[in-house]
Design an enzyme around this catalytic site. Structure first.
Site, PDB file in Angstrom:
ATOM      1  N   TYR A  47       0.859  -1.197   0.000  1.00  0.00           N
ATOM      2  CA  TYR A  47       0.000   0.000   0.000  1.00  0.00           C
ATOM      3  C   TYR A  47       0.882   1.229   0.000  1.00  0.00           C
ATOM      4  O   TYR A  47       1.839   1.300   0.776  1.00  0.00           O
ATOM      5  CB  TYR A  47      -0.899   0.019   1.243  1.00  0.00           C
ATOM      6  CG  TYR A  47      -2.352  -0.022   0.870  1.00  0.00           C
ATOM      7  CD1 TYR A  47      -2.903   1.019   0.115  1.00  0.00           C
ATOM      8  CD2 TYR A  47      -3.177  -1.080   1.228  1.00  0.00           C
ATOM      9  CE1 TYR A  47      -4.230   0.986  -0.271  1.00  0.00           C
ATOM     10  CE2 TYR A  47      -4.501  -1.115   0.845  1.00  0.00           C
ATOM     11  CZ  TYR A  47      -5.023  -0.075   0.093  1.00  0.00           C
ATOM     12  OH  TYR A  47      -6.330  -0.109  -0.297  1.00  0.00           O
ATOM     13  N   GLU A  49      -0.435   4.811  -0.558  1.00  0.00           N
ATOM     14  CA  GLU A  49      -1.216   6.035  -0.827  1.00  0.00           C
ATOM     15  C   GLU A  49      -0.326   7.257  -0.684  1.00  0.00           C
ATOM     16  O   GLU A  49       0.449   7.360   0.275  1.00  0.00           O
ATOM     17  CB  GLU A  49      -2.388   6.137   0.152  1.00  0.00           C
ATOM     18  CG  GLU A  49      -3.534   5.219  -0.208  1.00  0.00           C
ATOM     19  CD  GLU A  49      -4.679   5.316   0.795  1.00  0.00           C
ATOM     20  OE1 GLU A  49      -4.536   6.008   1.814  1.00  0.00           O
ATOM     21  OE2 GLU A  49      -5.711   4.666   0.545  1.00  0.00           O
ATOM     22  N   ASP A 193      -5.530  13.884 -25.381  1.00  0.00           N
ATOM     23  CA  ASP A 193      -5.485  12.496 -24.938  1.00  0.00           C
ATOM     24  C   ASP A 193      -4.754  11.727 -26.045  1.00  0.00           C
ATOM     25  O   ASP A 193      -5.329  11.432 -27.090  1.00  0.00           O
ATOM     26  CB  ASP A 193      -6.921  11.981 -24.760  1.00  0.00           C
ATOM     27  CG  ASP A 193      -6.976  10.513 -24.365  1.00  0.00           C
ATOM     28  OD1 ASP A 193      -5.943   9.823 -24.474  1.00  0.00           O
ATOM     29  OD2 ASP A 193      -8.062  10.059 -23.970  1.00  0.00           O
ATOM     30  N   THR A 219      -2.849   6.465 -22.198  1.00  0.00           N
ATOM     31  CA  THR A 219      -2.767   5.129 -21.626  1.00  0.00           C
ATOM     32  C   THR A 219      -1.329   4.667 -21.840  1.00  0.00           C
ATOM     33  O   THR A 219      -0.591   5.275 -22.613  1.00  0.00           O
ATOM     34  CB  THR A 219      -3.721   4.134 -22.318  1.00  0.00           C
ATOM     35  OG1 THR A 219      -3.432   4.137 -23.714  1.00  0.00           O
ATOM     36  CG2 THR A 219      -5.174   4.490 -22.096  1.00  0.00           C
ATOM     37  N   LYS A 222      -1.221   0.856 -25.178  1.00  0.00           N
ATOM     38  CA  LYS A 222      -1.542   0.722 -26.609  1.00  0.00           C
ATOM     39  C   LYS A 222      -0.217   0.746 -27.385  1.00  0.00           C
ATOM     40  O   LYS A 222       0.619  -0.110 -27.144  1.00  0.00           O
ATOM     41  CB  LYS A 222      -2.516   1.825 -27.017  1.00  0.00           C
ATOM     42  CG  LYS A 222      -3.814   1.827 -26.194  1.00  0.00           C
ATOM     43  CD  LYS A 222      -4.783   2.796 -26.785  1.00  0.00           C
ATOM     44  CE  LYS A 222      -5.992   3.173 -26.018  1.00  0.00           C
ATOM     45  NZ  LYS A 222      -6.497   2.525 -24.880  1.00  0.00           N
ATOM     46  N   ARG A 228      -1.285  -2.232 -18.665  1.00  0.00           N
ATOM     47  CA  ARG A 228      -2.513  -1.429 -18.712  1.00  0.00           C
ATOM     48  C   ARG A 228      -2.424  -0.324 -17.680  1.00  0.00           C
ATOM     49  O   ARG A 228      -2.115  -0.577 -16.519  1.00  0.00           O
ATOM     50  CB  ARG A 228      -3.737  -2.289 -18.387  1.00  0.00           C
ATOM     51  CG  ARG A 228      -3.816  -3.598 -19.120  1.00  0.00           C
ATOM     52  CD  ARG A 228      -5.206  -4.163 -19.056  1.00  0.00           C
ATOM     53  NE  ARG A 228      -6.063  -3.365 -19.903  1.00  0.00           N
ATOM     54  CZ  ARG A 228      -6.018  -3.397 -21.238  1.00  0.00           C
ATOM     55  NH1 ARG A 228      -5.194  -4.195 -21.874  1.00  0.00           N
ATOM     56  NH2 ARG A 228      -6.821  -2.632 -21.936  1.00  0.00           N
TER      57      ARG A 228
HETATM   58  C1  LIG Z   1      -8.307   7.952 -26.721  1.00  0.00           C
HETATM   59  C2  LIG Z   1      -8.535   7.062 -25.546  1.00  0.00           C
HETATM   60  N1  LIG Z   1      -8.521   7.598 -24.322  1.00  0.00           N
HETATM   61  C3  LIG Z   1      -8.747   6.867 -23.220  1.00  0.00           C
HETATM   62  C4  LIG Z   1      -8.961   5.519 -23.308  1.00  0.00           C
HETATM   63  C5  LIG Z   1      -9.298   4.760 -22.060  1.00  0.00           C
HETATM   64  O1  LIG Z   1      -8.356   3.944 -21.626  1.00  0.00           O
HETATM   65  P1  LIG Z   1      -8.705   2.807 -20.543  1.00  0.00           P
HETATM   66  O2  LIG Z   1      -9.422   1.751 -21.266  1.00  0.00           O
HETATM   67  O3  LIG Z   1      -7.359   2.430 -20.032  1.00  0.00           O
HETATM   68  O4  LIG Z   1      -9.539   3.469 -19.486  1.00  0.00           O
HETATM   69  C6  LIG Z   1      -8.952   4.897 -24.561  1.00  0.00           C
HETATM   70  C7  LIG Z   1      -9.168   3.444 -24.660  1.00  0.00           C
HETATM   71  O5  LIG Z   1      -9.445   2.865 -25.617  1.00  0.00           O
HETATM   72  C8  LIG Z   1      -8.740   5.698 -25.710  1.00  0.00           C
HETATM   73  O6  LIG Z   1      -8.791   5.167 -26.928  1.00  0.00           O
END
Ligand SMILES: Cc1ncc(COP(=O)(O)O)c(C=O)c1O
Length: 426
Positions: A47, A49, A193, A219, A222, A228
């Site tokens: 843990y 935090e 993002d 993320t 990918k 993950r």
């Molecule tokens: C552009 C984008 N942002 C955020 C996410 C979310 O990621 P997670 O599935 O890890 O929550 C994805 C997932 O496919 C994504 O394509």
């Protein structure tokens, strides 16, 4: 204690599925053995935090070293001034940004979900659409590319507090500078993002959004090819102007606000085993071989897109600048839904996902499109020469979606081909 043979047999079955098939899901990849070792390590027991050097639990001195390594390496990859490596997933990273920049009911602007946007960018069934007022911009019907004019129109009319760029099914480079200009015009925060193209950006093959956006999320699983998870990053210039005065009169910088939004705002204890695995993936992303890998991902996608076009398929926007492409099946197979196509391909051990295409005439459950991506197959060692063969097999399946015998023979070919592309060769 007796070993859980049942569960391990399920894991083995999944291992077989992954090794014997062609993996074309654009958001997936195969991590290295070292990333898996860290993810399955004793760090899961701890843990922690809080953040390195300021934890709510004792015994975090070793964990701190691992998390700090992840932080330092991520900053180096993207030339970031500050990062947070704790978000459990991409959606949590986005949630932390929204909590920091918006109050419930505030307006924000993101890419239309049906045009390639992500659930966490304003879907009515997601926190982003439930808590905030989500506005959308589209891609052009003819071009298939982001309609920046329309984005500007909505922004100037509605004055959203936050503009979000980034997508789940968009194959083109972004004009971040243009969106930043629009954001500045209305005093909005600009967030990118980069979950999908992060690996290509890390390798310098696409523009680094940190040079344009106030805040960047991603993320790690990918194209980046880590475990993950999610991350949040800030560029050099965007820390100080966004400081907020808290109700107690303290001035809090954006980085402190984002830290507080992740923990204690939306998460409890960080997944330190996953953070260690992120650190390993970031180390891998800093090696010269990584640039070769990402270059191959991009090349493979371009060759695959062209091979599909040569077979009479329509690619939304006509091609790809990154690792993925969106196929509009209606041109070649007007009666075949994305759902049917996905199911037929899965039977042939070719894994992909159905996807809405812009201005789709079908529902999200049926769809008229398929999304293909090359990160995973490229990790297996596939080069351009295999892309034509894969497209040939895809075309055979889609042309014979009701013919189980033909689909079975394609599956056999797929399994034979993949024997030459081991999962852990790199
Ligand atoms: C552009 C984008 N942002 C955020 C996410 C979310 O990621 P997670 O599935 O890890 O929550 C994805 C997932 O496919 C994504 O394509």
């Amino acid at each position: 204690m007796k070993r859980d043979d049942l569960l391990f047999s399920i894991i083995n079955k999944e291992y077989e599925r992954q090794t014997s098939g062609v993996e074309l899901i654009a958001s997936e990849n195969f991590v290295s053995e070292e990333v898996m070792q860290a993810a399955g390590s004793v760090l899961t027991n701890k843990y922690a935090e809080g953040y390195p050097g300021r934890r709510y639990y004792g015994g975090c001195q070793v964990i701190d070293e691992a998390e700090q390594l992840a932080i330092d390496r991520l900053k180096q990859i993207f030339s970031a001034a500050w990062v947070n490596v704790q978000p459990h997933a991409g959606a949590q990273a986005n949630m932390a940004v929204f909590m920091t920049c918006l109050n419930p009911g505030d307006k924000f602007l993101g890419l239309n979900l049906a045009h390639g946007g992500h659930l966490s960018h304003g879907s009515p069934v997601n926190f982003s659409g439930l808590v905030y007022q989500a506005l959308a911009y589209n891609v052009g019907e003819q071009s298939g590319e982001v309609d920046y004019e329309q984005l500007q129109e909505v922004a100037l009319k509605e004055h959203p507090k936050l503009i979000v760029a980034g997508a789940s099914a968009y194959s083109r480079e972004w004009d971040y500078a243009r969106i930043r200009q629009i954001a500045d015009e209305i005093g909005a925060i600009f967030m990118v993002d980069m979950a999908h193209p992060a690996g290509l950006i890390a390798a310098g093959l696409l523009k680094n959004p940190l040079r344009y956006a106030h805040i960047v999320t991603s993320t790690t699983h990918k194209t980046l090819r880590g475990p993950r998870g999610g991350v949040i990053l800030l560029g050099e210039d965007f820390e100080n102007p966004w400081g907020k005065t808290t109700p107690k009169g303290e001035i809090k910088m954006m980085s402190a606000l984002l830290d507080s939004a992740v923990f204690p705002g939306i998460q409890g204890g960080p997944l330190e085993h996953i953070i260690a695995a992120k650190a390993i993936a970031f180390h891998e992303a800093l090696q010269p071989e990584y640039i070769a890998y990402q270059t191959q991902v991009k090349k493979n996608a371009a060759v695959m897109a062209q091979a599909l076009v040569d077979k009479g398929y329509k690619i939304v926007s006509g091609g790809t600048d990154n690792h993925l492409m969106l196929v509009d099946l209606r041109t070649k197979f007007p009666d075949l839904t994305g759902k049917q196509a996905e199911q037929a391909l899965v039977k042939a051990d070719i894994t992909t996902n159905k996807n809405m295409v812009p201005f789709d005439s079908r529902s999200p459950f049926q769809t008229s499109g398929l999304r293909f991506g090359t990160p995973a197959i490229t990790t297996r060692g596939a080069k351009e020469n295999l892309m034509g063969d894969i497209v040939e097999l895809i075309d055979t399946v889609l042309s014979n979606a009701d013919n189980d015998a033909i689909i079975k023979s394609v599956a056999q070919k797929v399994n034979t081909i993949m024997r030459d592309y081991p999962l852990f060769a790199w």
